[in-house]
Design a protein around this motif. Sequence first.
Motif, PDB file in Angstrom:
ATOM      1  N   THR A 150       0.812  -1.219   0.000  1.00  0.00           N
ATOM      2  CA  THR A 150       0.000   0.000   0.000  1.00  0.00           C
ATOM      3  C   THR A 150       0.844   1.268   0.000  1.00  0.00           C
ATOM      4  N   ILE A 151       2.158   1.151   0.288  1.00  0.00           N
ATOM      5  CA  ILE A 151       3.065   2.290   0.159  1.00  0.00           C
ATOM      6  C   ILE A 151       4.316   1.841  -0.575  1.00  0.00           C
ATOM      7  N   HIS A 152       4.968   2.804  -1.173  1.00  0.00           N
ATOM      8  CA  HIS A 152       6.212   2.542  -1.886  1.00  0.00           C
ATOM      9  C   HIS A 152       7.210   3.614  -1.455  1.00  0.00           C
ATOM     10  N   LEU A 153       7.744   3.423  -0.283  1.00  0.00           N
ATOM     11  CA  LEU A 153       8.651   4.390   0.327  1.00  0.00           C
ATOM     12  C   LEU A 153       9.892   3.627   0.764  1.00  0.00           C
ATOM     13  N   SER A 154      11.060   4.101   0.357  1.00  0.00           N
ATOM     14  CA  SER A 154      12.287   3.389   0.735  1.00  0.00           C
ATOM     15  C   SER A 154      12.521   3.523   2.235  1.00  0.00           C
ATOM     16  N   GLY A 155      13.253   2.588   2.773  1.00  0.00           N
ATOM     17  CA  GLY A 155      13.559   2.611   4.198  1.00  0.00           C
ATOM     18  C   GLY A 155      14.334   3.838   4.607  1.00  0.00           C
ATOM     19  N   GLU A 156      15.228   4.290   3.739  1.00  0.00           N
ATOM     20  CA  GLU A 156      16.022   5.476   4.030  1.00  0.00           C
ATOM     21  C   GLU A 156      15.146   6.732   4.098  1.00  0.00           C
ATOM     22  N   VAL A 157      14.257   6.871   3.135  1.00  0.00           N
ATOM     23  CA  VAL A 157      13.339   8.023   3.132  1.00  0.00           C
ATOM     24  C   VAL A 157      12.436   7.961   4.355  1.00  0.00           C
ATOM     25  N   PHE A 158      11.920   6.774   4.655  1.00  0.00           N
ATOM     26  CA  PHE A 158      11.074   6.619   5.843  1.00  0.00           C
ATOM     27  C   PHE A 158      11.837   7.044   7.086  1.00  0.00           C
ATOM     28  N   PHE A 159      13.046   6.577   7.245  1.00  0.00           N
ATOM     29  CA  PHE A 159      13.802   6.851   8.465  1.00  0.00           C
ATOM     30  C   PHE A 159      14.171   8.321   8.595  1.00  0.00           C
ATOM     31  N   TYR A 160      14.760   8.904   7.538  1.00  0.00           N
ATOM     32  CA  TYR A 160      15.279  10.275   7.630  1.00  0.00           C
ATOM     33  C   TYR A 160      14.222  11.356   7.437  1.00  0.00           C
ATOM     34  N   HIS A 161      13.223  11.095   6.633  1.00  0.00           N
ATOM     35  CA  HIS A 161      12.247  12.138   6.323  1.00  0.00           C
ATOM     36  C   HIS A 161      10.931  11.993   7.073  1.00  0.00           C
ATOM     37  N   ARG A 162      10.716  10.844   7.683  1.00  0.00           N
ATOM     38  CA  ARG A 162       9.447  10.644   8.381  1.00  0.00           C
ATOM     39  C   ARG A 162       9.638  10.276   9.849  1.00  0.00           C
ATOM     40  N   LEU A 163      10.432   9.241  10.127  1.00  0.00           N
ATOM     41  CA  LEU A 163      10.561   8.764  11.500  1.00  0.00           C
ATOM     42  C   LEU A 163      11.307   9.746  12.398  1.00  0.00           C
ATOM     43  N   LEU A 164      12.490  10.171  11.988  1.00  0.00           N
ATOM     44  CA  LEU A 164      13.272  11.075  12.841  1.00  0.00           C
ATOM     45  C   LEU A 164      12.582  12.411  13.120  1.00  0.00           C
ATOM     46  N   PRO A 165      12.048  13.117  12.111  1.00  0.00           N
ATOM     47  CA  PRO A 165      11.342  14.375  12.423  1.00  0.00           C
ATOM     48  C   PRO A 165      10.112  14.144  13.314  1.00  0.00           C
ATOM     49  N   SER A 166       9.396  13.060  13.055  1.00  0.00           N
ATOM     50  CA  SER A 166       8.211  12.760  13.867  1.00  0.00           C
ATOM     51  C   SER A 166       8.597  12.378  15.289  1.00  0.00           C
ATOM     52  N   LEU A 167       9.736  11.721  15.427  1.00  0.00           N
ATOM     53  CA  LEU A 167      10.235  11.370  16.751  1.00  0.00           C
ATOM     54  C   LEU A 167      10.483  12.635  17.568  1.00  0.00           C
ATOM     55  N   GLY A 168      11.066  13.645  16.933  1.00  0.00           N
ATOM     56  CA  GLY A 168      11.297  14.914  17.625  1.00  0.00           C
ATOM     57  C   GLY A 168      10.002  15.588  18.051  1.00  0.00           C
ATOM     58  N   LEU A 169       9.039  15.648  17.147  1.00  0.00           N
ATOM     59  CA  LEU A 169       7.747  16.261  17.458  1.00  0.00           C
ATOM     60  C   LEU A 169       7.057  15.538  18.609  1.00  0.00           C
ATOM     61  N   ASN A 170       7.023  14.216  18.549  1.00  0.00           N
ATOM     62  CA  ASN A 170       6.335  13.449  19.572  1.00  0.00           C
ATOM     63  C   ASN A 170       7.100  13.437  20.889  1.00  0.00           C
ATOM     64  N   ALA A 171       8.421  13.589  20.844  1.00  0.00           N
ATOM     65  CA  ALA A 171       9.203  13.706  22.079  1.00  0.00           C
ATOM     66  C   ALA A 171       8.861  15.009  22.802  1.00  0.00           C
ATOM     67  N   LEU A 172       8.668  16.075  22.034  1.00  0.00           N
ATOM     68  CA  LEU A 172       8.268  17.350  22.650  1.00  0.00           C
ATOM     69  C   LEU A 172       6.921  17.209  23.356  1.00  0.00           C
ATOM     70  N   LEU A 173       5.988  16.550  22.692  1.00  0.00           N
ATOM     71  CA  LEU A 173       4.689  16.345  23.313  1.00  0.00           C
ATOM     72  C   LEU A 173       4.817  15.468  24.555  1.00  0.00           C
ATOM     73  N   ALA A 174       5.608  14.412  24.465  1.00  0.00           N
ATOM     74  CA  ALA A 174       5.784  13.518  25.605  1.00  0.00           C
ATOM     75  C   ALA A 174       6.349  14.280  26.802  1.00  0.00           C
ATOM     76  N   MET A 175       7.291  15.181  26.544  1.00  0.00           N
ATOM     77  CA  MET A 175       7.858  15.972  27.634  1.00  0.00           C
ATOM     78  C   MET A 175       6.804  16.833  28.314  1.00  0.00           C
ATOM     79  N   LEU A 176       5.831  17.299  27.549  1.00  0.00           N
ATOM     80  CA  LEU A 176       4.761  18.102  28.128  1.00  0.00           C
ATOM     81  C   LEU A 176       3.735  17.244  28.883  1.00  0.00           C
ATOM     82  N   LEU A 177       3.573  16.009  28.454  1.00  0.00           N
ATOM     83  CA  LEU A 177       2.526  15.156  29.015  1.00  0.00           C
ATOM     84  C   LEU A 177       2.963  14.265  30.170  1.00  0.00           C
TER      85      LEU A 177
END
Length: 175
Positions: A126-153
């Motif tokens: 259902t998706i065609h996204l390379s592992g590298e693109v997933f890791f660098y462009h999706r997982l890492l930035p999202s990890l930062g965003l969700n870490a900020l929220l976790a720190m608040l919660l």
Amino acid sequence: MRYLPFLIVFTLFLIEGTWYQMVVPHPLENGWMLIPRFTIVTLIICAIFRGPVLGMFYGLSIGLLYDFIYTDVLGIYMFSAAFTGYLFAFKLPQVQRSFVWILIVSMLGFSVFESLVYVLHLSIGTIHLSGEVFFYHRLLPSLGLNALLAMLLIYPMRKLMRYLKLREQSRDEAV
């Protein structure tokens, strides 16, 4: 009062699906995709304090909502959220007392959830996204965003979970 954590998780589900989508453009100019998973982070925090059964139940419930609203394939988010809620329910006093440990466990759980969803979508095509693109462009930035929220919660959720535990203990002693 005992349903308050689930109400918080559900409210965050609504926020991440409505308000956040209007505030942050998709994707950003540098190709990053910030995926809010406020619900998953809060689910893991609740599971740390309330145990694997509650984490799995919350995961099944919220995952089913994700599947119905965001995908055409039922079960990927439901399985991934339930698995994550069960797996990362470290009901250890050392983890529950430490802000840093709660943050580490919740971010590790978030990473496992996102990776599991990615692998399942990739395996059924259902998706065609390379592992590298997933890791660098999706997982890492999202990890930062969700870490900020976790720190608040973490602090208010830890306080709420302790209050609920004390209330349950006093109710059990009264019976």
